[in-house]
Enzyme design. Structure first.
Site, short mmCIF file in Angstrom:
data_model
loop_
_atom_site.label_atom_id
_atom_site.label_comp_id
_atom_site.label_asym_id
_atom_site.label_seq_id
_atom_site.Cartn_x
_atom_site.Cartn_y
_atom_site.Cartn_z
N LYS A 11 3.72 -2.54 3.16
CA LYS A 11 2.55 -3.41 2.91
C LYS A 11 1.34 -2.54 2.57
O LYS A 11 1.27 -1.37 2.96
CB LYS A 11 2.23 -4.31 4.11
CG LYS A 11 1.85 -3.59 5.42
CD LYS A 11 0.37 -3.24 5.55
CE LYS A 11 0.11 -2.35 6.76
NZ LYS A 11 -1.03 -1.53 6.81
N ALA A 101 2.93 0.66 7.06
CA ALA A 101 3.71 -0.15 8.01
C ALA A 101 5.21 0.04 7.89
O ALA A 101 5.98 -0.90 8.11
CB ALA A 101 3.35 -1.63 7.90
N SER A 104 7.01 -0.67 11.23
CA SER A 104 6.90 -2.10 11.55
C SER A 104 7.83 -2.91 10.65
O SER A 104 8.47 -3.89 11.09
CB SER A 104 5.47 -2.60 11.33
OG SER A 104 4.59 -1.87 12.12
N ASP A 137 1.73 -5.15 13.50
CA ASP A 137 2.03 -5.49 12.11
C ASP A 137 3.42 -6.12 11.92
O ASP A 137 3.77 -6.53 10.82
CB ASP A 137 1.97 -4.22 11.23
CG ASP A 137 0.54 -3.75 11.00
OD1 ASP A 137 -0.39 -4.53 11.25
OD2 ASP A 137 0.37 -2.59 10.57
#
Ligand code: ATP
Length: 290
Positions: A11, A101, A104, A137
């Protein structure tokens, strides 16, 4: 089902604002995030024995319980008393500790994939809620697409796809600790981005509006620690990017550009002095990630 393949896209933050520090120690944030076409791949293989195994050939990625994909599997196992195990092979493409991220998204992909592999029948909402226990996240990464995230990042409001453009990413050869950047942030002295100006630009499909409203309160903190990030920003602008911003806590910088020819110029210009450079598209709105 014995094997499941899942994609874990990175992201970028089109905007990142910190409103205040909460009593529980977390920061109250408002972030607009969107997934991009730069992804890790996870292969999940069912094991009959009660074990979670991580296989990764990247020396920066832990292969034990510190791995966020491991934590995702462990959490599902405990919560739903799963007796089977899993071997998770992570093919890493997203730069590590980069503000993209990666960890995540691997955790979110593991949650989605294990939901199938272990036949848990959980909804995306339930997976996102479980994900929030692993990291701020992870909830967004479960859904992907484009969203406004609030709270400590776990309250997700879906947004439409931003206008189409190229995203050029450049990561210098340094890793940044998100915790360290937040520790150094002085919330009373930040210049807040116009989050709702960005939301409006996205709804209006205005590329100029998106460029105009890019903003990240963590940028100044990371720039102070790593001046090379400012240098990359300058270079990207010089090569012709329409707008430039650091993603998350950095150090990855991304530039937006419309025209193919300028994308090539920026990409080739940056490759000379940057560790990792990518030119990708945004993935847009929510879609199947598997
Ligand atoms: P964010 O943007 O969410 O702050 P990041 O992109 O800055 O994240 P990550 O790539 O997620 O950072 O890595 C941060 C640290 O997490 C790494 O240094 C690594 O030790 C650890 N980690 C745990 N699991 C993973 C994983 N699956 N992939 C990469 N790093 C992981």
């Amino acid at each position: 089902m014995l094997k499941v393949m899942v994609k874990a896209p990175a992201k970028i933050n089109l905007s990142l604002d910190v409103l205040y520090k909460r009593q529980d120690g977390y920061h109250e944030v408002e972030m607009i995030m969107t997934t991009i076409d730069l992804a890790d791949r996870l292969e999940l293989t069912l094991l009959d024995r009660n074990e979670i195994k991580i296989i990764s050939h990247n020396r920066f990625v832990p292969d034990d319980q510190r791995n966020l994909a491991y934590q995702a599997a462990q959490l599902l196992k405990e919560r739903f008393q799963v007796k089977k195990g899993v071997a998770i092979t992570i093919e890493k493409t997203i730069p590590v500790a980069a503000g993209l991220a990666g960890g995540s998204s691997d955790a979110a992909a593991a949650l989605r994939g294990l939901n199938q592999l272990w036949s848990l029948g959980l909804s995306m909402g339930e997976l996102a809620e479980i994900g929030s226990e692993i990291g701020s996240d992870v909830s967004f990464c479960v859904y992907g697409g484009t969203a406004l995230a609030k709270g400590r990042g776990e309250i997700i409001k879906e947004l439409p796809a931003p206008p189409t453009c190229w995203v050029i990413l450049a990561k210098p050869f340094i890793g940044v600790s998100t915790a360290d950047v937040y520790k150094r942030l002085d919330v009373s002295h930040v210049k807040h981005p116009n989050t709702y100006g960005m939301v409006e630009a996205i709804y209006n499909g205005s590329y100029e509006g998106v460029c105009h409203n890019l903003g990240n309160v963590l940028e100044d903190v990371t720039l102070k620690i790593h001046p090379e990030v400012a240098h990359i920003k300058d270079q990207m602008k010089r090569f012709g990017a329409d707008a430039v911003l650091m993603s998350g806590s950095g150090p990855t910088v991304f530039g937006l550009v419309h025209h193919d020819s300028r994308m090539h110029r920026i990409y080739n210009g940056l490759r000379g002095f940057c560790d990792q450079v990518f030119a990708v598209r945004m993935l847009g709105d929510r879609h199947r990630l598997d």
